[in-house]
Enzyme design. Structure first.
Site, PDB file in Angstrom:
ATOM      1  N   LYS A   1       0.631 -18.633   3.965  1.00  0.00           N
ATOM      2  CA  LYS A   1       0.505 -17.506   3.039  1.00  0.00           C
ATOM      3  C   LYS A   1       1.911 -17.162   2.565  1.00  0.00           C
ATOM      4  CE  LYS A   1      -0.053 -12.562   3.087  1.00  0.00           C
ATOM      5  NZ  LYS A   1      -0.514 -11.372   3.803  1.00  0.00           N
TER       6      LYS A   1
ATOM      7  N   ASN B   1      -5.735  -6.398   7.681  1.00  0.00           N
ATOM      8  CA  ASN B   1      -5.047  -6.236   8.959  1.00  0.00           C
ATOM      9  C   ASN B   1      -5.118  -4.783   9.390  1.00  0.00           C
ATOM     10  OD1 ASN B   1      -3.394  -6.213  11.213  1.00  0.00           O
ATOM     11  ND2 ASN B   1      -1.952  -7.636  10.392  1.00  0.00           N
ATOM     12  N   SER B   2      -4.249  -3.935   8.791  1.00  0.00           N
ATOM     13  CA  SER B   2      -4.169  -2.537   9.244  1.00  0.00           C
ATOM     14  C   SER B   2      -5.510  -1.819   9.193  1.00  0.00           C
ATOM     15  CB  SER B   2      -3.169  -1.763   8.381  1.00  0.00           C
ATOM     16  OG  SER B   2      -1.944  -2.421   8.354  1.00  0.00           O
TER      17      SER B   2
ATOM     18  N   GLY C   1      -0.617  -2.015   3.805  1.00  0.00           N
ATOM     19  CA  GLY C   1      -0.758  -0.988   4.835  1.00  0.00           C
ATOM     20  C   GLY C   1      -1.043   0.402   4.295  1.00  0.00           C
TER      21      GLY C   1
ATOM     22  N   ALA D   1      -4.182  -6.963   1.277  1.00  0.00           N
ATOM     23  CA  ALA D   1      -3.313  -5.790   1.336  1.00  0.00           C
ATOM     24  C   ALA D   1      -3.928  -4.547   0.675  1.00  0.00           C
ATOM     25  CB  ALA D   1      -1.961  -6.040   0.700  1.00  0.00           C
ATOM     26  N   GLY D   2      -3.777  -3.433   1.368  1.00  0.00           N
ATOM     27  CA  GLY D   2      -4.133  -2.134   0.792  1.00  0.00           C
ATOM     28  C   GLY D   2      -5.554  -1.682   1.017  1.00  0.00           C
TER      29      GLY D   2
END
Lengths: 254, 68
Positions: free
Chosen positions: A96, A205-206, A157, A183-184
């Site tokens: 990535k 992820n987060s 995040g 992301a986001g």
């Protein structure tokens, strides 16, 4: 089935491995997600405190396709080096590409991102490129040979969800390679929206690891991916200004 | 003594540290999975026992950590 380069995946949910409260929670969240792809980063070992546990110890990595990121790179050259370091592990040939251009927003540097993508494609890697939601840049990345483009929904995040659904839908519409929203993302609702817009997958992820209950959120995200995808494939009804009765208008007994 | 720069830290190691494998043992990380870069060259795992280090060399020892 999702195909990226010469690889095929059953799950359209990619999961990051950062910031879980502990390794047992991480393993449980990964298990329940039924993901095929795990992302991770490459970092210096702490040579002065060698006994720290490693996240790979708890996971049976053979079960997964590992997707190293080049996070930390600020230039194409640094990203290429990180990709090569990861590849030298013998555990993965995907990468990535992530080249950050701004410390505050963590938004990607478009010029260096494109250069890194070109270089790593030439080197024979399966390249998934993290990019902003810029429609033209996504096209250029595809032309450079990226095997998938990964537009950010909003800053990494931030949990702000999809702040530009129009751009995302334009990227999806033009793309001939998979589009993985990265992301986001904050909630299952964001995931459903991304999938209903026609994205081929999401990387989280987060949103999972920092949730109050990461294992439960992992399951919610798995279902959201499936639900959103099914909805996209089924084809939603068009929005109309006024009502259309779903019960027959004839034979009303009054 | 030999001076190496390991993961950005200038550090003295004893004379008996002659190879990359010796460096790993010196830091007690020989049983951990890692990737080694020696003076900018990424090494094959199989080369760790043979690859000799010299005074002033740069060694990077990296591993996979959690990330998204």
């Amino acid at each position: 089935m999702l195909t990226i380069g010469d690889k095929q995946f059953n799950s359209r949910l990619f999961l990051g491995t950062g910031k879980y409260p502990d390794f047992d929670t991480q393993k449980a969240a990964v298990d329940v997600s039924e993901t095929d792809v795990l992302t991770f980063s490459v970092r210096r070992m702490n040579i002065f405190e060698p006994s720290q546990p490693n996240f790979l110890e708890k996971l049976d990595v053979e079960q997964y396709s590992l997707l190293p990121n080049t996070a930390g790179a600020k230039t194409a050259q640094e990203a290429v080096r990180t990709a090569k370091l990861a590849n030298a592990s013998g555990l993965c040939d995907m990468v990535k590409v992530e080249v950050i251009g701004c410390d505050k927003t963590l938004l990607p540097d478009p010029v260096e991102t494109l250069k890194a993508t070109e270089e790593l494609v030439k080197e024979g890697y399966t390249v998934l490129t993290y990019t902003s939601d810029d429609v033209v840049l996504a096209q250029k990345l595809e032309e450079a040979g990226a095997h998938a483009v990964m537009p950010g929904a909003s800053p990494i995040g931030s949990g702000q969800g999809i702040i530009n659904p129009l751009n995302l839908s334009l990227i999806v519409e033009q793309a001939n390679v998979p589009v993985i929203v990265d992301a986001g993302i904050g909630s299952p609702q964001d995931v459903v929206t991304a999938m209903e817009l026609g994205s081929d997958g999401v990387l989280l992820n987060s949103a999972v690891s920092a949730a109050a209950d990461p294992v439960k959120m992992s399951e919610a995200m798995k279902l959201a991916v499936k639900s959103g995808r099914l909805g996209y494939e089924a084809g939603r009804i068009p929005k109309k200004r006024y009502a259309t009765a779903s019960s027959p208008m004839e034979g009303i007994s009054v | 003594m030999l001076e190496l720069t390991v993961n950005g830290n200038r550090t003295q190691v004893p004379e008996h540290v002659k190879t990359i494998s010796d460096v790993k043992q010196h830091f007690h990380i020989e049983n951990q999975a890692m990737i080694v870069e020696h003076n900018g060259e990424i090494l094959d795992k199989s080369a760790h026992t043979e690859q000799e280090v010299a005074d002033g060399d740069k060694v990077e020892l990296v591993q996979f950590v959690g990330g998204g």
